[in-house]
Write a protein that holds these residues in place. Structure first.
Motif, short mmCIF file in Angstrom:
data_model
loop_
_atom_site.label_atom_id
_atom_site.label_comp_id
_atom_site.label_asym_id
_atom_site.label_seq_id
_atom_site.Cartn_x
_atom_site.Cartn_y
_atom_site.Cartn_z
N GLU A 176 13.26 -4.82 2.69
CA GLU A 176 13.36 -5.58 3.93
C GLU A 176 11.99 -5.77 4.58
OE1 GLU A 176 16.20 -3.64 6.46
OE2 GLU A 176 17.89 -4.44 5.34
N ARG A 177 11.18 -4.73 4.56
CA ARG A 177 9.86 -4.83 5.17
C ARG A 177 8.94 -5.75 4.36
NH1 ARG A 177 8.32 0.75 8.14
NH2 ARG A 177 6.71 -0.63 9.01
N LEU A 178 9.07 -5.71 3.03
CA LEU A 178 8.29 -6.62 2.19
C LEU A 178 8.71 -8.07 2.42
CD1 LEU A 178 8.17 -4.62 -1.16
CD2 LEU A 178 6.27 -5.03 0.42
N LEU A 179 10.02 -8.30 2.49
CA LEU A 179 10.52 -9.65 2.73
C LEU A 179 10.13 -10.14 4.13
CD1 LEU A 179 14.08 -9.43 1.11
CD2 LEU A 179 12.06 -10.65 0.24
N GLY A 180 9.91 -9.21 5.04
CA GLY A 180 9.47 -9.55 6.38
C GLY A 180 7.98 -9.84 6.45
N GLY A 181 7.31 -9.73 5.30
CA GLY A 181 5.89 -10.07 5.25
C GLY A 181 4.94 -8.92 5.52
N GLU A 182 5.47 -7.71 5.62
CA GLU A 182 4.59 -6.57 5.90
C GLU A 182 3.83 -6.15 4.64
OE1 GLU A 182 5.95 -3.34 8.47
OE2 GLU A 182 7.82 -4.47 8.71
N ASP A 183 2.66 -5.64 4.85
CA ASP A 183 1.82 -5.14 3.76
C ASP A 183 2.23 -3.71 3.44
OD1 ASP A 183 -0.16 -4.32 2.04
OD2 ASP A 183 -1.83 -4.77 3.39
N PRO A 184 2.60 -3.42 2.20
CA PRO A 184 3.04 -2.06 1.87
C PRO A 184 1.96 -1.01 2.14
CG PRO A 184 2.82 -3.39 -0.12
CD PRO A 184 2.66 -4.30 1.04
N TRP A 185 0.69 -1.39 2.05
CA TRP A 185 -0.38 -0.44 2.34
C TRP A 185 -0.36 -0.02 3.81
CZ3 TRP A 185 -2.63 2.01 -1.42
CH2 TRP A 185 -2.71 1.42 -2.67
N GLU A 186 0.25 -0.85 4.64
CA GLU A 186 0.31 -0.57 6.07
C GLU A 186 1.49 0.34 6.45
OE1 GLU A 186 -1.83 -1.73 8.51
OE2 GLU A 186 -3.07 -2.53 6.88
N PHE A 187 2.60 0.28 5.69
CA PHE A 187 3.79 1.00 6.15
C PHE A 187 4.29 2.11 5.23
CE2 PHE A 187 5.77 -2.54 3.78
CZ PHE A 187 6.72 -1.87 3.03
N ILE A 188 3.87 2.16 4.01
CA ILE A 188 4.41 3.15 3.07
C ILE A 188 4.22 4.58 3.57
CG2 ILE A 188 4.04 4.18 0.77
CD1 ILE A 188 5.87 1.75 0.70
N GLU A 189 3.07 4.86 4.15
CA GLU A 189 2.81 6.22 4.65
C GLU A 189 3.72 6.61 5.80
OE1 GLU A 189 -1.02 7.96 5.94
OE2 GLU A 189 -1.73 7.04 4.08
N GLU A 190 4.24 5.62 6.52
CA GLU A 190 5.12 5.88 7.65
C GLU A 190 6.52 6.29 7.23
OE1 GLU A 190 5.27 2.30 9.86
OE2 GLU A 190 3.18 2.40 10.51
N LEU A 191 6.91 5.93 6.01
CA LEU A 191 8.27 6.17 5.56
C LEU A 191 8.49 7.62 5.18
CD1 LEU A 191 8.78 3.02 3.32
CD2 LEU A 191 9.49 3.35 5.69
#
Length: 122
Positions: free
Chosen positions: A38-53
């Motif tokens: 969902e976050r990828l489809l929303g256009g987010e950069d995985p380098w920005e959010f993966i650490e938050e998960l």
């Protein structure tokens, strides 16, 4: 009357069985993959959010904690009960112990999803 009707007391009072850790991890992995997609489809950069998960095991711990809260009428635990609930999860699922102790030890985390209970200042 069949043995599966509501009048069959032996079947009505059977305790709920706990899911195996493998099943809990599989469900958590599925949920995590949906969040990432969902976050990828929303256009987010995985380098920005993966650490938050959360990790899969952390997500399992939070799921079990949420079940405990729901079973207690939805009342969020204070710091002492939070500790006891997470400690019981570690006792019930020894393989989750590292995730439990990691979550208990992070007083000030950068992760937005973290549910650390902070003691009220008095």
């Amino acid at each position: 009357m069949s043995s599966s009707t509501a009048g069959d007391g032996a079947r009505d009072v059977t305790p709920r069985r706990r899911a195996s850790l493998e099943l809990l991890r599989a469900e958590a992995a599925d949920e995590l993959s949906v969040i990432v997609e969902e976050r990828l489809l929303g256009g987010e950069d995985p380098w920005e959010f993966i650490e938050e998960l959360p990790t899969i095991d952390e997500l399992v711990v939070f799921t079990l904690r949420a079940e405990n809260i729901a079973a207690n009428g939805g009342v969020r635990p204070n710091a002492a009960r939070h500790y006891r609930v997470l400690r019981q999860i570690a006792l019930d699922y020894p393989a989750l112990t590292p995730a439990v102790w990691k979550l208990l030890g992070e007083a000030n985390t950068h992760r937005r999803w973290d549910a650390v209970v902070r003691v009220d200042a008095r």
